[in-house]
Design a protein around this motif. Structure first.
Motif, short mmCIF file in Angstrom:
data_model
loop_
_atom_site.label_atom_id
_atom_site.label_comp_id
_atom_site.label_asym_id
_atom_site.label_seq_id
_atom_site.Cartn_x
_atom_site.Cartn_y
_atom_site.Cartn_z
N ILE A 42 11.85 7.17 9.69
CA ILE A 42 10.68 7.96 9.33
C ILE A 42 9.72 7.05 8.56
O ILE A 42 10.14 6.05 7.97
N PRO A 43 8.44 7.37 8.56
CA PRO A 43 7.48 6.53 7.82
C PRO A 43 7.81 6.50 6.34
O PRO A 43 8.49 7.40 5.82
N PRO A 44 7.36 5.46 5.65
CA PRO A 44 7.64 5.38 4.20
C PRO A 44 7.07 6.59 3.48
O PRO A 44 5.93 6.99 3.71
N PRO A 45 7.86 7.22 2.62
CA PRO A 45 7.36 8.38 1.86
C PRO A 45 6.22 7.98 0.93
O PRO A 45 5.95 6.80 0.70
N GLU A 46 5.55 9.00 0.42
CA GLU A 46 4.46 8.75 -0.52
C GLU A 46 4.99 8.17 -1.83
O GLU A 46 6.19 8.09 -2.05
N VAL A 47 4.07 7.77 -2.68
CA VAL A 47 4.45 7.21 -3.98
C VAL A 47 5.20 8.26 -4.79
O VAL A 47 4.95 9.46 -4.68
N ASP A 48 6.16 7.78 -5.59
CA ASP A 48 6.95 8.69 -6.42
C ASP A 48 6.02 9.58 -7.25
O ASP A 48 5.08 9.12 -7.89
N LEU B 134 12.56 -1.96 -1.44
CA LEU B 134 11.31 -2.58 -0.98
C LEU B 134 10.21 -1.54 -0.80
O LEU B 134 9.04 -1.80 -1.12
N ARG B 135 10.55 -0.38 -0.28
CA ARG B 135 9.54 0.67 -0.13
C ARG B 135 9.00 1.10 -1.50
O ARG B 135 7.79 1.32 -1.67
N THR B 136 9.91 1.24 -2.47
CA THR B 136 9.48 1.62 -3.81
C THR B 136 8.61 0.53 -4.43
O THR B 136 7.57 0.81 -5.05
N LEU B 137 9.01 -0.73 -4.23
CA LEU B 137 8.23 -1.85 -4.79
C LEU B 137 6.83 -1.90 -4.18
O LEU B 137 5.83 -2.07 -4.89
N ALA B 138 6.73 -1.75 -2.84
CA ALA B 138 5.43 -1.83 -2.18
C ALA B 138 4.54 -0.66 -2.59
O ALA B 138 3.34 -0.84 -2.88
N SER B 139 5.08 0.55 -2.59
CA SER B 139 4.26 1.72 -2.95
C SER B 139 3.83 1.66 -4.41
O SER B 139 2.70 2.01 -4.75
N THR B 140 4.73 1.19 -5.27
CA THR B 140 4.38 1.06 -6.69
C THR B 140 3.30 0.01 -6.88
O THR B 140 2.36 0.20 -7.66
N HIS B 141 3.41 -1.10 -6.16
CA HIS B 141 2.41 -2.17 -6.25
C HIS B 141 1.04 -1.67 -5.79
O HIS B 141 0.01 -1.93 -6.44
N ALA B 142 1.01 -0.94 -4.69
CA ALA B 142 -0.27 -0.43 -4.16
C ALA B 142 -0.88 0.59 -5.12
O ALA B 142 -2.10 0.56 -5.37
N GLU B 143 -0.05 1.48 -5.64
CA GLU B 143 -0.57 2.50 -6.55
C GLU B 143 -1.06 1.85 -7.86
O GLU B 143 -2.07 2.28 -8.44
N THR B 144 -0.37 0.81 -8.32
CA THR B 144 -0.80 0.13 -9.54
C THR B 144 -2.12 -0.60 -9.32
O THR B 144 -2.97 -0.65 -10.22
N LYS B 145 -2.31 -1.17 -8.13
CA LYS B 145 -3.60 -1.80 -7.84
C LYS B 145 -4.73 -0.79 -7.88
O LYS B 145 -5.82 -1.08 -8.39
#
Length: 894
Positions: free
Chosen positions: A288-294, A358-369
Motif C-alpha cells: 500500500i502507499p506510504p501512510p500520511e505523516v504521524d 524509512l517511511r517514518t524518517l522520510a515523512s518526518t523529514h518532509a514535514e519538518t522541511k
C-alpha cells in the motif's frame, strides 16, 4: 526665324488668353502636377473653338503651335525668376548660418568661462568642507575623550564608594526611573569589568558582585512579573536594561524556560501517550502507499507554528535583539520538543521493520522541511525579526533562517550522514525483494530436490537473501513444516504476518490480481496460467511456476518508493550516486536472483529431456515483459534524476544495458536450445515410421485413415508447440521461430519420403500425411511456408497417380519447374517404378548413366525454377546451413 524668337524683340502678334496666363504662375506647379492636365487646360479654349468650326474648315494646327510657343516662352521666364529667387534665398541662408555659427562659438566660450568659475567655486567649497570635517572629527574625538574621562571619573568614584562599603548613590540611580535603571545597568557592567581587572581590592569586588547580582535579580523578577501579567512595556524596558547589563542572556533564558510550550502538562502527557502507543501497521506493508505523516507529529508542528507566529510578534516588540532571542527560542523547540518526538517515532518504527523506519524518517523529514519554511516566513516576512546592531554577549551573526537550517541539519544528520541512510535503504530493499524472490527460489529448490543437477547457485542465492530477510520468509508454510520452525507469527511486523499468515489485504492484492493476470494476459508469463497463492503463478501444463506480474510490479513500486525517499533524504549533489546504488540492487534481484536462475534452469531442462516442454516460452515471455517494465521504470524513475550528471548517467546506462544484453543473450540461448530440441524430437517422431507403412493392406488403410502414427504424433507435437509459442512470443519473434520450425520440418519430410516404398494404396496415406502436415503449417499463417508445403503436396501426388498420367502431373505447378532428376529419388520409391518403366517414360536416366539430361539443360531448368520461386531458393540456400544463423538471432534481439 520662329515666331517665339521674334516675339522676344517686340510685342507678340498673338497674345495668350487670360485663363492661360492664370495657369502660368508658381502656385500652379506646387505639389503634384500632372502634365496631361496642364496641357489639357491650356488647350481647352482652342479645342472648343475647333469644335465650333468643325463644319466650316479642316483642322488648323497653327493656333495650337502659337499658343504652345507663347506658353513655353512664359515658362522659361518663370523658371528664370524662380532660379533667381532660389539664389537669393541661398545667399541669405548662408549669411544667417555663418552668423549663427559665430554666435554659438561665442556662447560656448562664455559657458566654458562659467564652468571654470563653478569648478573653482566647488574646489573652494570642498576645501571648506574638508576643514569642517576635520574640525568635527577633532571635536568628536575630544567629546569622546571628555565623555570617557567623565565616565571613567564616575566609575572611579563609584568604585571608591564600594571600597568604602557605600553604594547608596548607585542605588538612588537605580530608583531614578527607567532612565536611571538604564544608566545603572551600564555602570554596573563597567564596574564589574573593572573589579575583575583589579585583583588587590577584594572588598570592592565582592561589593560590586553582590550589587550586580541583586540588580540582575531585581530586573529579572520585574521581567518575570511583567511576563506573567502580560505587560509588554515593562518587559521591553527590563529586557533593554538587562541587555545593557550583560547582553540579555539571563533575560532570554528566563523568557524561554518559563514559556508554557515547554512546561505544559498536556505536552508531557502527549509524549507519554506516544511512548505507549503502537505504530501504524500500514507502515510495514509495502503493498500500500506510504501512510500520511504521524498525527502526533502533525499536531506538534501545528502547535509550533501557532506558538512561533504568536511569539514572533511578542519578541519583536519586547527585546532589543529579536533575531537573537528568536534563534534561542527555536533552538530550544528543536532540542526539547522536536528531537524527542522524532526519536520516539523512529525508535518505535524501527522495532517493526526497516521499511517502517524509512517511511517514518522520510515523512518526518518532509514535514519538518515544511515546518522550517513556515517558520522562516513568520520570522522574515511577518515579524521581520532583525537585530538593530551588534552587541556583546548573546548576539551572534546567525539569522533565524540560518539557525533554522542548522537545526534541521542537526536533527537529521545522525540518520543520514555518510552511508547510514543508504545502508538502511539497501537492507529494506533486500528484505522486501528477498521475501518475493525467496518464494520462487524455494519452489525451484523443491523442484530440484529429486534431481541430480547442481543446486549450488540456488543454495548460494538463498543464503544471500536469508542474511537480509527473516528466516521464516524463506520457508513457506506447508503441512510438512515442523511445528518448531520459526514462523512470522512470532514477528511484530504486520507485513510478515500478512505474507505467511494470509493477510486479507495482501491476498486480495496479490492472489486475485495474479489470477486475473493469468486469465487475461497470461499473468506475467503469457502461458497457461493458474491462480496460485503468494507471488507465484503456474505458467504451463507441466506446473512450472514463475513470479506473477503483480509481484514484479510490487518490486518496481517498492523501488520507486525508495527513489522518492532518496530524493527526500539525500543531498542534491549525492542524489545521482545514490540512485545508481539503489538501481544496482534492483538489477541484482531481478537479473541475478530471478531471471538468470529461471533461464539457466530452462536451458538445463532442454538439454536433459528428449521431448521438449513448453515452459521455456513462458520464461522467455517473462524475460521480455520484465525487460520492458524495467526499461519503462528506468526512463520514468531513474533517468530524470541522473541525466544531469554525465559520469553517473554513463554508469547507470552501462549497468542497464549490460543487464538487458545479458538477459537477451540468455533468452536467445533458450530459444536456440528449444529449436534444437524441437528438431531432434521431430526427427525422433519421423523415425518411428515403419518401412511398410506405405505398403499397407486394405485393412491397414482403414485403420490409418487419419494418417500414419508418426504423422499424427508430429502434428500433435507441432500444434502444442505452436499454441505455446503463440501465447508467449509475438510479432517478428513468433514469425521467425515458426518459420524455422516449418522450414526444418519441410527439409526433414523431403528426406523422409525418399526412404519408403509406396504402393498405389500407400500413396493415399502419403497424400493424407502430407495434407496433415500442410494443415498444421497453415496455422502459422506464413506465406513462404505455405508455398513450401504446397510444393510438398504436389510432390506427394506422384505416388498417387497412374503411370500413364504421371507425365502430365510433372508438367504442372511446382513440379514443372523442377528438373526430372530431382524427382528421381521419389519416383524410384514407387513399387511399379521398374514394371512401368518410369525411368524410360520420363527420360530421367538411361540404362548406363545416372543423368538423363545435359548439364546445361539441367542448370537451365534449375535456374529457371530458382528465379521463379524465391521460397525454394531460400530452401536451397539454407539446406546445408544451420537455421539458427545470425539473422535469426538478430531477429530475436530486435
Amino acid at each position: 526665324m520662329s515666331a517665339s524668337s521674334r516675339s522676344r524683340g517686340g510685342a507678340r502678334l498673338f497674345d495668350l488668353s487670360s485663363d492661360v496666363k492664370k495657369l502660368l504662375t508658381i502656385d500652379t506647379f506646387k505639389g503634384n502636377v500632372s502634365t496631361d492636365d496642364f496641357m489639357e487646360k491650356i488647350s481647352s479654349d482652342l479645342v472648343s473653338q475647333l469644335k465650333d468650326q468643325a463644319g466650316a474648315a479642316a483642322f488648323d494646327p497653327k493656333p495650337f503651335v502659337r499658343t504652345f510657343e507663347n506658353v513655353l516662352e512664359e515658362l522659361v521666364q518663370l523658371r528664370t525668376r524662380v532660379q533667381e529667387q532660389c539664389d537669393e534665398l541661398e545667399n541669405s541662408t548662408q549669411i544667417v548660418e555663418h552668423q549663427y555659427k559665430q554666435d554659438i562659438a561665442d556662447m560656448q566660450s562664455a559657458f566654458e568661462d562659467v564652468y571654470r568659475s563653478y569648478d573653482s567655486l566647488e574646489s573652494h567649497i570642498g576645501d571648506v568642507g574638508n576643514t569642517a570635517i576635520r574640525i568635527g572629527e577633532q571635536l568628536e574625538t575630544i567629546d569622546k575623550q571628555r565623555s570617557r574621562a567623565s565616565e571613567s571619573r564616575d566609575i572611579i568614584e563609584y568604585f571608591m564608594e564600594f571600597q568604602e562599603g557605600n553604594s547608596e548613590r548607585l542605588s538612588l540611580l537605580c530608583e531614578g526611573g527607567d532612565e536611571g535603571q538604564l544608566k545603572a545597568a551600564i555602570i554596573c557592567r563597567r564596574l564589574n569589568a573593572v573589579a575583575k581587572e583589579v585583583d588587590n581590592d577584594v572588598k570592592a569586588r565582592i561589593g560590586i558582585e553582590k550589587f550586580c547580582e541583586s540588580f540582575e535579580k531585581e530586573m529579572l523578577e520585574d521581567f518575570d512579573r511583567a511576563y506573567k501579567e502580560g505587560d509588554p512595556r515593562v518587559m521591553a524596558h527590563r529586557a533593554k536594561v538587562l541587555f545593557e547589563f550583560n547582553g540579555g542572556a539571563s533575560c532570554v533564558q528566563t523568557y524561554v524556560n518559563q514559556h508554557e510550550f515547554f512546561i505544559s502538562n498536556k505536552k508531557i502527557e502527549e509524549m507519554e501517550e506516544l511512548r505507549r502507543s503502537e505504530d501504524n501497521f500500514d507502515l510495514s506493508n509495502p503493498n500500500i502507499p506510504p501512510p500520511e505523516v504521524d498525527t502526533s507529529l502533525v499536531k506538534l508542528y501545528d502547535d509550533i507554528r501557532i506558538t512561533v507566529r504568536k511569539e514572533a510578534n511578542i519578541i519583536s516588540a519586547v527585546f532589543p535583539q529579536p533575531a537573537t532571542v528568536m534563534q534561542v527560542f527555536l533552538q530550544r523547540i528543536f532540542a526539547q520538543s522536536i528531537l524527542n518526538h522524532v526519536e520516539l517515532l523512529l525508535s518505535r518504527a524501527e522495532r517493526y521493520s526497516h521499511l517502517a523506519y524509512l517511511r517514518t524518517l522520510a515523512s518526518t523529514h518532509a514535514e519538518t522541511k515544511r515546518l522550517i519554511d513556515n517558520l522562516k516566513f513568520y520570522c522574515d516576512k511577518e515579524a521581520k525579526l532583525t537585530d538593530a546592531a551588534d552587541a556583546s554577549g548573546l548576539l551572534t551573526s546567525a539569522s533565524p533562517e540560518e539557525a533554522l537550517d542548522r537545526c534541521m541539519g542537526d536533527l537529521f544528520v545522525p540518520y543520514t550522514e555518510a552511508d547510514r541512510y543508504l545502508t538502511r535503504e539497501k537492507q529494506a530493499l533486500n528484505e522486501l525483494f528477498g521475501r518475493i524472490i525467496a518464494e520462487f527460489l524455494n519452489y525451484m529448490q523443491e523442484r530440484k530436490k529429486n534431481s541430480a543437477r547442481n543446486q549450488s547457485v540456488l543454495t548460494r542465492t538463498l543464503n544471500q537473501i536469508s542474511a537480509s530477510t527473516s528466516g521464516a520468509m524463506l520457508y513457506p508454510t506447508s503441512p510438512s513444516t515442523p511445528s518448531d520452525q520459526p514462523a512470522a507469527a512470532t514477528s511484530t511486523n504486520p507485513f510478515e504476518r500478512g505474507f505467511d499468515g494470509g493477510s486479507p489485504g495482501f491476498t486480495e492484492n496479490g492472489g486475485r490480481n495474479a489470477a486475473a493476470g493469468g486469465a487475461g494476459n497470461g499473468g506475467m508469463m503469457g502461458g497457461v496460467a493458474a491462480a496460485d497463492s503468494g507471488n507465484l503463478i503456474t505458467v504451463d501444463d507441466d506446473g512450472f511456476k514463475l513470479l506473477s506480474r503483480d509481484a514484479i510490479m510490487r518490486m518496481l513500486n517498492i523501488h520507486a518508493e525508495a527513489i522518492v525517499r532518496c530524493m527526500e533524504l539525500s543531498d542534491t549533489q549525492d542524489l545521482p550516486t545514490s540512485i545508481l546504488f539503489l538501481y544496482s540492487v534492483l538489477l541484482d534481484f531481478i537479473g541475478t536472483k530471478y531471471l538468470d536462475i529461471a533461464l539457466d534452469d530452462v536451458i538445463e531442462e532442454l538439454g536433459s529431456k528428449a521431448e521438449p516442454d513448453t515452459s521455456c516460452f513462458a520464461v522467455v515471455s517473462t524475460t521480455t515483459k520484465v525487460m520492458q517494465l524495467m526499461q519503462k521504470h528506468f526512463q520514468t524513475a531513474v533517468l530524470p534524476l541522473v541525466v544531469g550528471t554525465p559520469s553517473v548517467h554513463r554508469n547507470v546506462l552501462g549497468s542497464k544495458n549490460k543487464f538487458m544484453a545479458a538477459l537477451e543473450n540468455k533468452a536467445n540461448d533458450v530459444l536456440r536450445k528449444e529449436l534444437e530440441s524441437i528438431t531432434s524430437w521431430l526427427k525422433e517422431l519421423l523415425s518411428l515410421q515403419k518401412r511398410n507403412d506405405f505398403r499397407p493392406k486394405d485393412e491397414d488403410v482403414i485403420m490409418m485413415s487419419m494418417g500414419t502414427q508418426p504423422c499424427v504424433q508430429t502434428v500433435d507435437f507441432i500444434t502444442r508447440i505452436y499454441r505455446a509459442a503463440c501465447k508467449s512470443l509475438q510479432g517478428k519473434n513468433l514469425e521467425t521461430f515458426l518459420f524455422n520450425i516449418g522450414q526444418k520440418l519441410h527439409l526433414m519430410l523431403l528426406d523422409h519420403f525418399k526412404k519408403f516404398y509406396v504402393t498405389p494404396t500407400g500413396g493415399l496415406l502419403v497424400s493424407k500425411d502430407i495434407s496433415k502436415y500442410e494443415e498444421v503449417i497453415q496455422m502459422f499463417k506464413i506465406p513462404a511456408l505455405n508455398d513450401l508445403f504446397e510444393m510438398l503436396r504436389q510432390l506427394g501426388n506422384i505416388f498417387l497417380v497412374k503411370p500413364e498420367i504421371l507425365r502430365s502431373i510433372l508438367s504442372e505447378g511446382y513440379l514443372a519447374r523442377l528438373d526430372p532428376s530431382m524427382l528421381y529419388p521419389y519416383l524410384e520409391k514407387r513399387v511399379d517404378f521398374k514394371s512401368a518403366k518410369l525411368d524410360r517414360i520420363l527420360g530421367v536416366v538411361d540404362e548406363n548413366a545416372a543423368t538423363a539430361a545435359p548439364a546445361d539443360s539441367k542448370a537451365q531448368r534449375r535456374s529457371l525454377f530458382v528465379n521463379e520461386n524465391t521460397v525454394l531458393k531460400e530452401m536451397r540456400k539454407n539446406y546445408n546451413r544451420d537455421f539458427l544463423n545470425q539473422e535469426f538471432i538478430a531477429a530475436f534481439k530486435s
